[in-house]
Scaffold this motif. Structure first.
Motif, PDB file in Angstrom:
ATOM      1  N   SER A 282       3.568  -5.343   7.723  1.00 26.19           N
ATOM      2  CA  SER A 282       4.150  -5.206   9.056  1.00 26.19           C
ATOM      3  C   SER A 282       3.049  -5.184  10.112  1.00 26.19           C
ATOM      4  CB  SER A 282       4.965  -3.914   9.146  1.00 26.19           C
ATOM      5  OG  SER A 282       5.327  -3.640  10.485  1.00 26.19           O
ATOM      6  N   PRO A 283       3.232  -5.916  11.210  1.00 28.47           N
ATOM      7  CA  PRO A 283       2.228  -5.889  12.277  1.00 28.47           C
ATOM      8  C   PRO A 283       2.244  -4.570  13.054  1.00 28.47           C
ATOM      9  CG  PRO A 283       4.120  -7.226  12.933  1.00 28.47           C
ATOM     10  CD  PRO A 283       4.325  -6.880  11.492  1.00 28.47           C
ATOM     11  N   LYS A 284       3.283  -3.758  12.823  1.00 27.73           N
ATOM     12  CA  LYS A 284       3.395  -2.478  13.540  1.00 27.73           C
ATOM     13  C   LYS A 284       2.519  -1.386  12.930  1.00 27.73           C
ATOM     14  CE  LYS A 284       8.125  -3.228  15.204  1.00 27.73           C
ATOM     15  NZ  LYS A 284       9.518  -2.672  15.217  1.00 27.73           N
ATOM     16  N   ASN A 285       2.517  -1.285  11.597  1.00 33.24           N
ATOM     17  CA  ASN A 285       1.752  -0.209  10.972  1.00 33.24           C
ATOM     18  C   ASN A 285       0.714  -0.694   9.964  1.00 33.24           C
ATOM     19  OD1 ASN A 285       3.307  -0.950   8.767  1.00 33.24           O
ATOM     20  ND2 ASN A 285       4.533   0.907   8.739  1.00 33.24           N
ATOM     21  N   GLY A 286       0.615  -2.004   9.743  1.00 30.54           N
ATOM     22  CA  GLY A 286      -0.403  -2.540   8.854  1.00 30.54           C
ATOM     23  C   GLY A 286      -0.128  -2.376   7.382  1.00 30.54           C
ATOM     24  N   LEU A 287       1.133  -2.087   7.024  1.00 28.69           N
ATOM     25  CA  LEU A 287       1.497  -1.873   5.626  1.00 28.69           C
ATOM     26  C   LEU A 287       2.758  -2.650   5.292  1.00 28.69           C
ATOM     27  CD1 LEU A 287       1.143   2.011   5.496  1.00 28.69           C
ATOM     28  CD2 LEU A 287      -0.481   0.386   4.519  1.00 28.69           C
ATOM     29  N   SER A 288       2.879  -3.038   4.029  1.00 29.90           N
ATOM     30  CA  SER A 288       4.151  -3.580   3.556  1.00 29.90           C
ATOM     31  C   SER A 288       5.008  -2.415   3.082  1.00 29.90           C
ATOM     32  CB  SER A 288       3.921  -4.558   2.398  1.00 29.90           C
ATOM     33  OG  SER A 288       3.461  -3.881   1.236  1.00 29.90           O
ATOM     34  N   GLN A 289       6.306  -2.651   2.950  1.00 27.48           N
ATOM     35  CA  GLN A 289       7.179  -1.592   2.446  1.00 27.48           C
ATOM     36  C   GLN A 289       6.797  -1.213   1.020  1.00 27.48           C
ATOM     37  OE1 GLN A 289       9.685   0.230   3.786  1.00 27.48           O
ATOM     38  NE2 GLN A 289       9.170  -0.590   5.780  1.00 27.48           N
ATOM     39  N   PHE A 290       6.342  -2.180   0.234  1.00 23.59           N
ATOM     40  CA  PHE A 290       5.901  -1.904  -1.135  1.00 23.59           C
ATOM     41  C   PHE A 290       4.709  -0.951  -1.125  1.00 23.59           C
ATOM     42  CE2 PHE A 290       3.019  -2.935  -4.651  1.00 23.59           C
ATOM     43  CZ  PHE A 290       3.839  -2.604  -5.728  1.00 23.59           C
TER      44      PHE A 290
ATOM     45  N   ILE B 115      -1.501   9.921   2.734  1.00 24.59           N
ATOM     46  CA  ILE B 115      -2.357   9.412   3.810  1.00 24.59           C
ATOM     47  C   ILE B 115      -3.581   8.707   3.233  1.00 24.59           C
ATOM     48  CG2 ILE B 115      -3.909  10.126   5.676  1.00 24.59           C
ATOM     49  CD1 ILE B 115      -1.796  12.305   6.347  1.00 24.59           C
ATOM     50  N   TRP B 116      -4.176   9.290   2.186  1.00 23.92           N
ATOM     51  CA  TRP B 116      -5.343   8.637   1.555  1.00 23.92           C
ATOM     52  C   TRP B 116      -4.980   7.236   1.066  1.00 23.92           C
ATOM     53  CZ3 TRP B 116      -6.712  13.570  -1.717  1.00 23.92           C
ATOM     54  CH2 TRP B 116      -7.467  14.445  -0.933  1.00 23.92           C
ATOM     55  N   LEU B 117      -3.861   7.123   0.393  1.00 22.76           N
ATOM     56  CA  LEU B 117      -3.436   5.815  -0.128  1.00 22.76           C
ATOM     57  C   LEU B 117      -3.037   4.870   1.004  1.00 22.76           C
ATOM     58  CD1 LEU B 117      -1.380   6.876  -3.271  1.00 22.76           C
ATOM     59  CD2 LEU B 117      -3.559   5.656  -3.229  1.00 22.76           C
ATOM     60  N   THR B 118      -2.365   5.411   2.008  1.00 21.92           N
ATOM     61  CA  THR B 118      -1.966   4.594   3.157  1.00 21.92           C
ATOM     62  C   THR B 118      -3.187   3.987   3.848  1.00 21.92           C
ATOM     63  OG1 THR B 118       0.061   5.869   3.559  1.00 21.92           O
ATOM     64  CG2 THR B 118      -0.843   4.651   5.423  1.00 21.92           C
ATOM     65  N   ASP B 119      -4.205   4.828   4.072  1.00 26.06           N
ATOM     66  CA  ASP B 119      -5.429   4.347   4.720  1.00 26.06           C
ATOM     67  C   ASP B 119      -6.130   3.301   3.852  1.00 26.06           C
ATOM     68  OD1 ASP B 119      -4.991   6.006   6.855  1.00 26.06           O
ATOM     69  OD2 ASP B 119      -6.374   7.583   6.189  1.00 26.06           O
ATOM     70  N   ALA B 120      -6.118   3.521   2.529  1.00 29.40           N
ATOM     71  CA  ALA B 120      -6.762   2.561   1.624  1.00 29.40           C
ATOM     72  C   ALA B 120      -6.046   1.217   1.666  1.00 29.40           C
ATOM     73  CB  ALA B 120      -6.761   3.114   0.196  1.00 29.40           C
ATOM     74  N   PHE B 121      -4.723   1.226   1.651  1.00 29.34           N
ATOM     75  CA  PHE B 121      -3.956  -0.018   1.717  1.00 29.34           C
ATOM     76  C   PHE B 121      -4.170  -0.727   3.055  1.00 29.34           C
ATOM     77  CE2 PHE B 121      -0.851   1.852  -1.524  1.00 29.34           C
ATOM     78  CZ  PHE B 121      -1.328   1.046  -2.548  1.00 29.34           C
ATOM     79  N   ARG B 122      -4.176   0.035   4.127  1.00 27.78           N
ATOM     80  CA  ARG B 122      -4.347  -0.570   5.449  1.00 27.78           C
ATOM     81  C   ARG B 122      -5.730  -1.203   5.584  1.00 27.78           C
ATOM     82  NH1 ARG B 122      -2.985   3.478   8.260  1.00 27.78           N
ATOM     83  NH2 ARG B 122      -0.809   2.908   8.643  1.00 27.78           N
ATOM     84  N   ASN B 123      -6.745  -0.496   5.099  1.00 30.87           N
ATOM     85  CA  ASN B 123      -8.105  -1.048   5.155  1.00 30.87           C
ATOM     86  C   ASN B 123      -8.212  -2.320   4.311  1.00 30.87           C
ATOM     87  OD1 ASN B 123      -9.043   0.978   6.851  1.00 30.87           O
ATOM     88  ND2 ASN B 123      -9.680   2.298   5.151  1.00 30.87           N
ATOM     89  N   GLN B 124      -7.507  -2.317   3.177  1.00 28.49           N
ATOM     90  CA  GLN B 124      -7.492  -3.515   2.334  1.00 28.49           C
ATOM     91  C   GLN B 124      -6.832  -4.681   3.061  1.00 28.49           C
ATOM     92  OE1 GLN B 124      -4.900  -3.365  -1.090  1.00 28.49           O
ATOM     93  NE2 GLN B 124      -6.208  -4.718  -2.276  1.00 28.49           N
ATOM     94  N   ASN B 125      -5.746  -4.399   3.762  1.00 29.70           N
ATOM     95  CA  ASN B 125      -5.047  -5.445   4.510  1.00 29.70           C
ATOM     96  C   ASN B 125      -5.895  -5.980   5.659  1.00 29.70           C
ATOM     97  OD1 ASN B 125      -2.808  -5.166   2.835  1.00 29.70           O
ATOM     98  ND2 ASN B 125      -1.777  -3.719   4.211  1.00 29.70           N
ATOM     99  N   ILE B 126      -6.688  -5.094   6.257  1.00 30.06           N
ATOM    100  CA  ILE B 126      -7.585  -5.541   7.326  1.00 30.06           C
ATOM    101  C   ILE B 126      -8.677  -6.440   6.740  1.00 30.06           C
ATOM    102  CG2 ILE B 126      -9.322  -4.766   8.994  1.00 30.06           C
ATOM    103  CD1 ILE B 126      -7.632  -2.248   9.413  1.00 30.06           C
ATOM    104  N   SER B 127      -9.199  -6.037   5.561  1.00 30.81           N
ATOM    105  CA  SER B 127     -10.286  -6.797   4.929  1.00 30.81           C
ATOM    106  C   SER B 127      -9.842  -8.194   4.515  1.00 30.81           C
ATOM    107  CB  SER B 127     -10.806  -6.045   3.695  1.00 30.81           C
ATOM    108  OG  SER B 127     -11.356  -4.801   4.062  1.00 30.81           O
TER     109      SER B 127
END
Length: 314
Positions: free
Chosen positions: A11-19, A291-303
């Motif tokens: 999602s472009p809103k929060n940087g995460l997929s629902q999965f 939050i730890w996992l959320t941040d890790a997924f978001r950083n991965q999506n940015i990378s």
């Protein structure tokens, strides 16, 4: 209306997929389960020992002393009791609960935010999946005082099978109320309060962990005041012998009324203090792991370029 394929789209809103959001919730739940199990076990015994061998209510201090004696006699086994079904329950319990909760939010276009409608739907629809695990967990600890050991899961399932597994659904009604309060206050309320606390205290160097701890401490007394009587009903209904006559909701309520007549609010709110301690620990551990996992997924999506943070975002 969103489609199934969107479930895996960032999602472009929060940087995460629902999965990824779902995976973060499950990971946080597993982290919480391991950390709070000793307190969970001790609290159940305090509530379970509300009656003596003759079935008469005992003073809360006596029940607490009996629970303490059981833990001192075999601390390792007592602390670990019920952990296996709880860990298994991260899948059997949390997947339906979080899946329905986040799924309803997803199809309503809320991008993972928890609304009252989603919380209510999840609390009702997930109860049949969650209750058997909670029943097995409590049955494992139910005979610690007499045997000093967990009741094997295989024995619980064999006894239930003789009654077409109906005993595994004892306590479903109070569980629905418990799940609703948990979704509204724990899953929805705590993150919003944490965000507010962090924004207000960021100038003092307050980070995510401390703000989460403060938010959990603020939400937990309200949560426990609502859920502790429901938790008592579950314990009364789920720790009685599977082979014996089941205790219904009304009969369990009568037990609590009798308890309150003899011991006042102390009788109704047995385990309240432990519930608050458990709630603060559980909520903080769950959301910190999430939050730890959320941040890790978001950083991965940015990378990998699947998410570009807005200009000026931290």
């Amino acid at each position: 209306m969103q489609t199934y394929n969107d479930y895996f789209v960032v999602s472009p809103k929060n940087g995460l997929s629902q999965f990824q959001t779902m995976t973060a919730y499950l990971g946080g739940s597993a982290f919480q389960t391991v950390l709070d199990n000793p307190v969970t076990a001790y609290r159940q015994l305090v509530q379970q020992y509300a009656k003596d061998a003759a079935g008469k209510p005992v003073d809360p201090k006596v029940a607490t002393a009996e629970a303490t004696a059981v833990f001192k006699a075999n601390p390792a086994a007592a602390c670990m009791s019920g952990l296996v079904p709880r860990i298994i329950g991260v899948g059997f319990k949390r997947v339906p609960k979080f899946g329905i909760l986040l799924g309803l939010s997803f199809f309503m276009g809320d991008d993972g935010n928890i609304s009252a409608t989603s919380a209510f739907g999840a609390s009702v629809l997930s109860a049949p999946f969650i209750n058997p695990i909670r029943m097995i967990e409590k049955q494992q600890r139910a005979y610690f005082k007499t045997t000093g050991a967990e009741k094997p899961i295989a024995d619980i399932l064999k006894e239930s099978a003789k009654q077409n597994f109906q005993p595994l659904f004892r306590g479903t009604i109070p569980l629905m109320g418990h799940s609703l309060a948990s979704a509204l206050l724990g899953l929805a309320g705590q993150p919003k309060l944490q965000k507010y606390i962090k924004s207000e205290l960021s100038q003092y160097g307050i980070g995510t962990f401390v703000s989460g701890l403060l938010a959990s401490a603020a939400v937990t007394p309200i949560y426990v005041a609502v859920t502790n009587p429901l938790s008592r009903l579950e314990v009364i209904m789920q720790t009685s012998s599977i082979k014996g006559k089941p205790i219904g909701v009304m009969e369990a309520c009568k037990e609590m009324v009798t308890d309150s007549k003899q011991f006042g609010l102390r009788g109704v709110f047995r385990g309240q203090g432990l519930g608050i301690a458990k709630g603060i620990l559980s909520l903080t551990a769950f959301h910190q792991g999430r939050i730890w996992l959320t941040d890790a997924f978001r950083n991965q999506n940015i990378s990998n370029g699947s998410y570009v943070p807005p200009v000026g975002s931290a």
